[in-house]
Write a protein that holds these residues in place. Structure first.
Motif, PDB file in Angstrom:
ATOM      1  N   THR A 220      -9.875  28.552  15.206  1.00  0.00           N
ATOM      2  CA  THR A 220      -8.775  27.618  14.952  1.00  0.00           C
ATOM      3  C   THR A 220      -8.487  27.493  13.460  1.00  0.00           C
ATOM      4  O   THR A 220      -7.321  27.480  13.036  1.00  0.00           O
ATOM      5  N   SER A 241       1.561  14.971  13.738  1.00  0.00           N
ATOM      6  CA  SER A 241       0.347  15.787  13.847  1.00  0.00           C
ATOM      7  C   SER A 241       0.008  16.081  15.301  1.00  0.00           C
ATOM      8  O   SER A 241      -0.526  17.142  15.625  1.00  0.00           O
ATOM      9  N   ALA A 245      -0.716  19.723  16.878  1.00  0.00           N
ATOM     10  CA  ALA A 245      -1.983  19.916  17.587  1.00  0.00           C
ATOM     11  C   ALA A 245      -1.750  20.360  19.031  1.00  0.00           C
ATOM     12  O   ALA A 245      -2.501  21.175  19.578  1.00  0.00           O
ATOM     13  N   GLN A 249      -3.102  23.556  20.875  1.00  0.00           N
ATOM     14  CA  GLN A 249      -3.865  23.286  22.093  1.00  0.00           C
ATOM     15  C   GLN A 249      -3.373  24.164  23.244  1.00  0.00           C
ATOM     16  O   GLN A 249      -4.182  24.723  23.997  1.00  0.00           O
ATOM     17  N   ARG A 323      -7.883  21.132  19.401  1.00  0.00           N
ATOM     18  CA  ARG A 323      -7.055  19.964  19.062  1.00  0.00           C
ATOM     19  C   ARG A 323      -7.701  19.135  17.956  1.00  0.00           C
ATOM     20  O   ARG A 323      -7.032  18.766  16.979  1.00  0.00           O
ATOM     21  N   VAL A 326      -7.453  20.908  14.579  1.00  0.00           N
ATOM     22  CA  VAL A 326      -6.109  20.854  13.984  1.00  0.00           C
ATOM     23  C   VAL A 326      -5.824  19.456  13.435  1.00  0.00           C
ATOM     24  O   VAL A 326      -5.296  19.303  12.319  1.00  0.00           O
ATOM     25  N   MET A 327      -6.167  18.435  14.189  1.00  0.00           N
ATOM     26  CA  MET A 327      -5.931  17.069  13.716  1.00  0.00           C
ATOM     27  C   MET A 327      -6.697  16.790  12.428  1.00  0.00           C
ATOM     28  O   MET A 327      -6.160  16.178  11.491  1.00  0.00           O
TER      29      MET A 327
END
Length: 349
Positions: A220, A241, A245, A249, A323, A326-327
């Motif tokens: 990721t 965001s 995400a 995802q 997820r 990314v967040m």
């Protein structure tokens, strides 16, 4: 009269009227249809990194399902052994000079059958005892010339077992040569072995899941690094965001579903093939050795259901890991941009 009027042609429409199309029904203008251009994904549907991650997830899924199936198989075999041992107890009569062995065997059997919870008593004759000793002492044994103990097998009720302590005391008092073996030592060892096997299997599953999560985190972050400028532009023009995400995802969910399905299906096929081979090669040296070492290769409906559950868990773990990664990365971008001292050194700041 102008030239246009003399020619009989209509004068050109004004700028505003020229842009209107009449539908012929009451002269109402026809509205132009607007076409919505489909948005493309942030990440490409497939690339080298995605294919490599799919292979890694497939391998992890195969190992996890293989471990789960092996644990289920060992537990089922240990439970079968424990059930078989728990259904019987053995009374051993030691030979002694001047002892009427047949009468002593019958007396021990009758005493044991007086207890509630016993079903049946079987005296092992000379032929059965000789067959037990044949692998070690050879054929053609004369038991009268050897000090070989004789056995009485008592079948008991598993749901309502007798009082073994009282039975042992009675046999010791009435038949001094009798020794009661309720196989508790073997049962305890089997239970301990089953628990150890389950613990080892669960530890392997935890290691496999940990390695998979770390792999997804690195994948990721690699995808974010390659598309960081796109993520920053989307985020700074107003994209939440959660939206970014969700795009990542969806991408990793598709990869994880394909990888986990491939690995789980391969593991299930392996168990099904092994079970079919074992059932078709009974009473062969290869099958007997495999059965002695690993037990039966049948994992049953519960085992295949566990494989399916493992595939779903792997897909969910992969998706949630992507997820959260990314967040967290977007939060780091916001933190860097909000700190002037740190954002001065960024290109394009």
């Amino acid at each position: 009269m102008s030239d246009i009027e003399r020619s009989g042609r209509k004068p050109p429409a004004k700028d505003g009227a020229a842009k209107q199309n009449l539908d012929g029904k009451g002269g109402e203008p026809r509205r132009a249809e607007m076409r919505v251009r489909p948005t493309g994904p942030i990440l490409p549907p497939s690339n080298i990194q995605g294919n490599a991650l799919m292979v890694v997830i497939a391998i992890m899924s195969f190992l996890a399902c293989l471990t789960l199936g092996a644990v289920s198989m060992v537990r089922a075999t240990a439970a079968s052994w424990e059930s078989q041992i728990s259904r019987e107890v053995t009374i051993q009569i030691k030979p002694q000079e001047g002892l009427d062995m047949d009468a002593t065997l019958r007396k021990a059997r009758d005493l044991a059958l007086t207890f509630v919870g016993t079903k049946q008593g079987t005296i092992m004759d000379d032929a059965a005892t000789a067959r037990l000793l044949e692998p070690w002492l050879g054929a053609g044994l004369d038991l009268n010339e050897l000090p070989v103990p004789r056995l009485v097998i008592i079948t008991i009720d598993e749901t309502n077992p007798p009082d073994f302590a009282a039975m042992r005391d009675l046999l010791r008092a009435e038949v001094p040569q009798a020794v009661l073996d309720d196989h508790r030592t073997w049962v305890d060892r089997l239970v301990s072995m089953a628990h150890t096997t389950v613990l080892i299997g669960m530890s392997i599953l935890v290691l496999v899941f940990t390695a998979m999560i770390l792999t997804v985190i690195f994948a990721t972050r690699g995808a974010l690094s390659g598309n960081r400028h796109i993520v920053e532009v989307l985020h700074f023009v107003g994209a939440e965001s959660g939206f970014v995400a969700t795009e990542f995802q969806k991408h990793f969910l598709k990869i994880s579903l394909k990888g986990s399905a491939a690995g789980g299906a391969l593991a299930a096929l392996l168990f099904a093939t092994a079970s079919l081979w074992q059932s078709n090669s009974l009473a062969t040296p290869q099958s007997d050795q495999a059965t002695a070492l690993f037990g039966t290769f049948t994992i049953g409906f519960g085992g295949y259901l566990g494989i399916l559950a493992t595939m779903i868990v792997i897909a969910l773990l992969t998706t949630l890991t992507a997820r959260f990664t990314v967040m967290r990365t977007i939060d780091e971008i916001d933190l860097i941009r909000s700190d002037p001292a740190r954002s001065d050194g960024l290109p394009g700041s």
